[in-house]
Design a protein around this motif. Sequence first.
Motif, PDB file in Angstrom:
ATOM      1  N   THR A  65       3.613   4.598   8.715  1.00  0.00           N
ATOM      2  CA  THR A  65       3.408   6.049   8.725  1.00  0.00           C
ATOM      3  C   THR A  65       2.894   6.536   7.371  1.00  0.00           C
ATOM      4  O   THR A  65       2.022   7.413   7.304  1.00  0.00           O
ATOM      5  CB  THR A  65       4.719   6.774   9.097  1.00  0.00           C
ATOM      6  N   VAL A  66       3.422   5.968   6.306  1.00  0.00           N
ATOM      7  CA  VAL A  66       2.950   6.299   4.959  1.00  0.00           C
ATOM      8  C   VAL A  66       1.459   5.965   4.829  1.00  0.00           C
ATOM      9  O   VAL A  66       0.653   6.784   4.357  1.00  0.00           O
ATOM     10  CB  VAL A  66       3.759   5.544   3.879  1.00  0.00           C
ATOM     11  N   VAL A  67       1.080   4.771   5.277  1.00  0.00           N
ATOM     12  CA  VAL A  67      -0.323   4.352   5.157  1.00  0.00           C
ATOM     13  C   VAL A  67      -1.226   5.192   6.050  1.00  0.00           C
ATOM     14  O   VAL A  67      -2.363   5.522   5.683  1.00  0.00           O
ATOM     15  CB  VAL A  67      -0.458   2.838   5.449  1.00  0.00           C
ATOM     16  N   GLN A  68      -0.745   5.559   7.225  1.00  0.00           N
ATOM     17  CA  GLN A  68      -1.512   6.487   8.064  1.00  0.00           C
ATOM     18  C   GLN A  68      -1.769   7.796   7.331  1.00  0.00           C
ATOM     19  O   GLN A  68      -2.877   8.348   7.380  1.00  0.00           O
ATOM     20  CB  GLN A  68      -0.756   6.762   9.379  1.00  0.00           C
ATOM     21  N   ALA A  69      -0.737   8.300   6.656  1.00  0.00           N
ATOM     22  CA  ALA A  69      -0.894   9.555   5.905  1.00  0.00           C
ATOM     23  C   ALA A  69      -1.868   9.372   4.742  1.00  0.00           C
ATOM     24  O   ALA A  69      -2.683  10.267   4.455  1.00  0.00           O
ATOM     25  CB  ALA A  69       0.475  10.013   5.382  1.00  0.00           C
ATOM     26  N   GLN A  70      -1.810   8.224   4.088  1.00  0.00           N
ATOM     27  CA  GLN A  70      -2.723   7.954   2.988  1.00  0.00           C
ATOM     28  C   GLN A  70      -4.178   7.926   3.438  1.00  0.00           C
ATOM     29  O   GLN A  70      -5.066   8.439   2.743  1.00  0.00           O
ATOM     30  CB  GLN A  70      -2.388   6.591   2.354  1.00  0.00           C
ATOM     31  N   ARG A  71      -4.398   7.327   4.614  1.00  0.00           N
ATOM     32  CA  ARG A  71      -5.774   7.052   5.070  1.00  0.00           C
ATOM     33  C   ARG A  71      -6.272   8.032   6.133  1.00  0.00           C
ATOM     34  O   ARG A  71      -7.370   7.859   6.678  1.00  0.00           O
ATOM     35  CB  ARG A  71      -5.841   5.615   5.605  1.00  0.00           C
ATOM     36  N   SER A  91       0.826  -1.211   0.000  1.00  0.00           N
ATOM     37  CA  SER A  91       0.000   0.000   0.000  1.00  0.00           C
ATOM     38  C   SER A  91       0.857   1.256   0.000  1.00  0.00           C
ATOM     39  O   SER A  91       0.559   2.242  -0.694  1.00  0.00           O
ATOM     40  CB  SER A  91      -0.924   0.013   1.228  1.00  0.00           C
ATOM     41  N   ALA A  92       1.934   1.233   0.775  1.00  0.00           N
ATOM     42  CA  ALA A  92       2.827   2.393   0.844  1.00  0.00           C
ATOM     43  C   ALA A  92       3.421   2.701  -0.527  1.00  0.00           C
ATOM     44  O   ALA A  92       3.489   3.866  -0.944  1.00  0.00           O
ATOM     45  CB  ALA A  92       3.932   2.135   1.863  1.00  0.00           C
ATOM     46  N   LYS A  93       3.828   1.668  -1.243  1.00  0.00           N
ATOM     47  CA  LYS A  93       4.473   1.855  -2.540  1.00  0.00           C
ATOM     48  C   LYS A  93       3.527   2.428  -3.603  1.00  0.00           C
ATOM     49  O   LYS A  93       3.964   3.095  -4.536  1.00  0.00           O
ATOM     50  CB  LYS A  93       5.036   0.519  -3.036  1.00  0.00           C
ATOM     51  N   LYS A  94       2.235   2.158  -3.437  1.00  0.00           N
ATOM     52  CA  LYS A  94       1.260   2.604  -4.445  1.00  0.00           C
ATOM     53  C   LYS A  94       0.993   4.105  -4.405  1.00  0.00           C
ATOM     54  O   LYS A  94       0.559   4.686  -5.400  1.00  0.00           O
ATOM     55  CB  LYS A  94      -0.058   1.832  -4.256  1.00  0.00           C
ATOM     56  N   ASP A  95       1.207   4.707  -3.259  1.00  0.00           N
ATOM     57  CA  ASP A  95       0.970   6.154  -3.128  1.00  0.00           C
ATOM     58  C   ASP A  95       1.994   6.711  -2.149  1.00  0.00           C
ATOM     59  O   ASP A  95       1.704   6.983  -0.996  1.00  0.00           O
ATOM     60  CB  ASP A  95      -0.459   6.419  -2.627  1.00  0.00           C
ATOM     61  N   LYS A  96       3.226   6.854  -2.633  1.00  0.00           N
ATOM     62  CA  LYS A  96       4.333   7.237  -1.763  1.00  0.00           C
ATOM     63  C   LYS A  96       4.109   8.595  -1.105  1.00  0.00           C
ATOM     64  O   LYS A  96       3.618   9.525  -1.731  1.00  0.00           O
ATOM     65  CB  LYS A  96       5.641   7.278  -2.550  1.00  0.00           C
ATOM     66  N   LYS A  97       4.470   8.671   0.155  1.00  0.00           N
ATOM     67  CA  LYS A  97       4.421   9.918   0.907  1.00  0.00           C
ATOM     68  C   LYS A  97       5.833  10.284   1.359  1.00  0.00           C
ATOM     69  O   LYS A  97       6.738   9.446   1.367  1.00  0.00           O
ATOM     70  CB  LYS A  97       3.501   9.776   2.128  1.00  0.00           C
ATOM     71  N   LYS A  98       5.997  11.539   1.755  1.00  0.00           N
ATOM     72  CA  LYS A  98       7.312  12.007   2.200  1.00  0.00           C
ATOM     73  C   LYS A  98       7.374  11.941   3.720  1.00  0.00           C
ATOM     74  O   LYS A  98       6.592  12.582   4.407  1.00  0.00           O
ATOM     75  CB  LYS A  98       7.571  13.437   1.718  1.00  0.00           C
ATOM     76  N   ILE A  99       8.313  11.158   4.219  1.00  0.00           N
ATOM     77  CA  ILE A  99       8.463  10.945   5.655  1.00  0.00           C
ATOM     78  C   ILE A  99       9.797  11.531   6.109  1.00  0.00           C
ATOM     79  O   ILE A  99      10.826  11.337   5.456  1.00  0.00           O
ATOM     80  CB  ILE A  99       8.406   9.442   6.005  1.00  0.00           C
ATOM     81  N   ILE A 100       9.775  12.220   7.229  1.00  0.00           N
ATOM     82  CA  ILE A 100      10.992  12.820   7.770  1.00  0.00           C
ATOM     83  C   ILE A 100      11.523  11.956   8.906  1.00  0.00           C
ATOM     84  O   ILE A 100      10.781  11.573   9.809  1.00  0.00           O
ATOM     85  CB  ILE A 100      10.744  14.283   8.215  1.00  0.00           C
ATOM     86  N   LEU A 101      12.804  11.601   8.815  1.00  0.00           N
ATOM     87  CA  LEU A 101      13.493  10.861   9.868  1.00  0.00           C
ATOM     88  C   LEU A 101      14.322  11.861  10.659  1.00  0.00           C
ATOM     89  O   LEU A 101      15.321  12.376  10.163  1.00  0.00           O
ATOM     90  CB  LEU A 101      14.384   9.764   9.279  1.00  0.00           C
ATOM     91  N   ALA A 102      13.893  12.134  11.884  1.00  0.00           N
ATOM     92  CA  ALA A 102      14.526  13.193  12.673  1.00  0.00           C
ATOM     93  C   ALA A 102      15.927  12.812  13.145  1.00  0.00           C
ATOM     94  O   ALA A 102      16.698  13.679  13.539  1.00  0.00           O
ATOM     95  CB  ALA A 102      13.648  13.535  13.879  1.00  0.00           C
TER      96      ALA A 102
END
Length: 333
Positions: free
Chosen positions: A325-331, A10-21
């Motif tokens: 985290t990507v999927v959380q952002a998607q949904r 799911s993450a790969k289908k709609d990539k989001k930008k995640i920050i690694l602090a």
Amino acid sequence: MDLMQSILESAKKDKKKIILAEGEERRNLIAAHKILKEGIADLVLVGNEEKIKEYAKLLKIDISKAEIMDPQTSEKTEKYAEEFCELRKKKGMTMEKAQKMVRDPLYFATMALKNGDVDGMVSGAIHTTGDLLRPGLQIVKTAPGVKIVSGFFVMMVPDCEYGESGLLLFADCAVNPNPTAEELADIAITTAETAKKLCNLDPKVAMLSFSTMGSAKGELVEKVIKAVEIAKQERPDLDIDGELQLDAAIDIEVANLKAPMSNVAGKANVLVFPDLQTGNIGYKLVQRFAKAKAIGPICQGFAKPINDLSRGCSAEDIVHVVAMTVVQAQRGI
């Protein structure tokens, strides 16, 4: 396909930008290499660019597709400081103090999330949960209708008949040391929603105790009973029940003896622990003794996705939390 594989796809289908602090940290860099190579997310690494690139070279990994932001030199720093000062001015924040605070990697990353420069944030390999939550609560704050931020683990137990073929959510195992009845009810409701949106489960939420349906008395039991009442009043559409001992919550034979009238007992796939001690001990017992995969802690309740890591995490754990985290952002979780 198991849940983690489904999350990764799911993450790969709609990539989001995640920050690694914690962009200068070894496990984060190894994870970044895999995340970028497999197309799980776009990444921003927070830290000194020269140090990060030199370390990546020593590790023989490729992070060339990652964006690197250094809070000490970034063109965004001044803007973030101004906005942070405005956000906190009623709390006595000054511009001088704000300029210093946003140079902290966690505050910088949280401001990037608040501004929409990234879609989610992950930290915790070298910082405590408190270090992560503090800027999150000050800057991003809670989602509408949510009273409290909490944490959960996705537990995947091999060769297990309980939950959904060994898949269960455990909450709160990371954030709130001793939630009130009202907070416990909110944790139950939020975790039920997470189970639906993130894991595609029909949530059956057990509020755990050392008592089952009045078999014991006392202040600790009363808190759970009250939490169940509040949760049922607020969300009668959800299957939430208790108080239940663990065996009554997950084992149908025990449930038939101890709580035959419950629509959750024996079928629970979401376990809500009465406090952080029991939750933290519980997930680690299952992880070690049952050789379960424990994904998390995943935070829930923030207005935007912010996730914690265990300081004992592996690079693979970071990959999995980033995918979550990507999927959380998607949904919109």
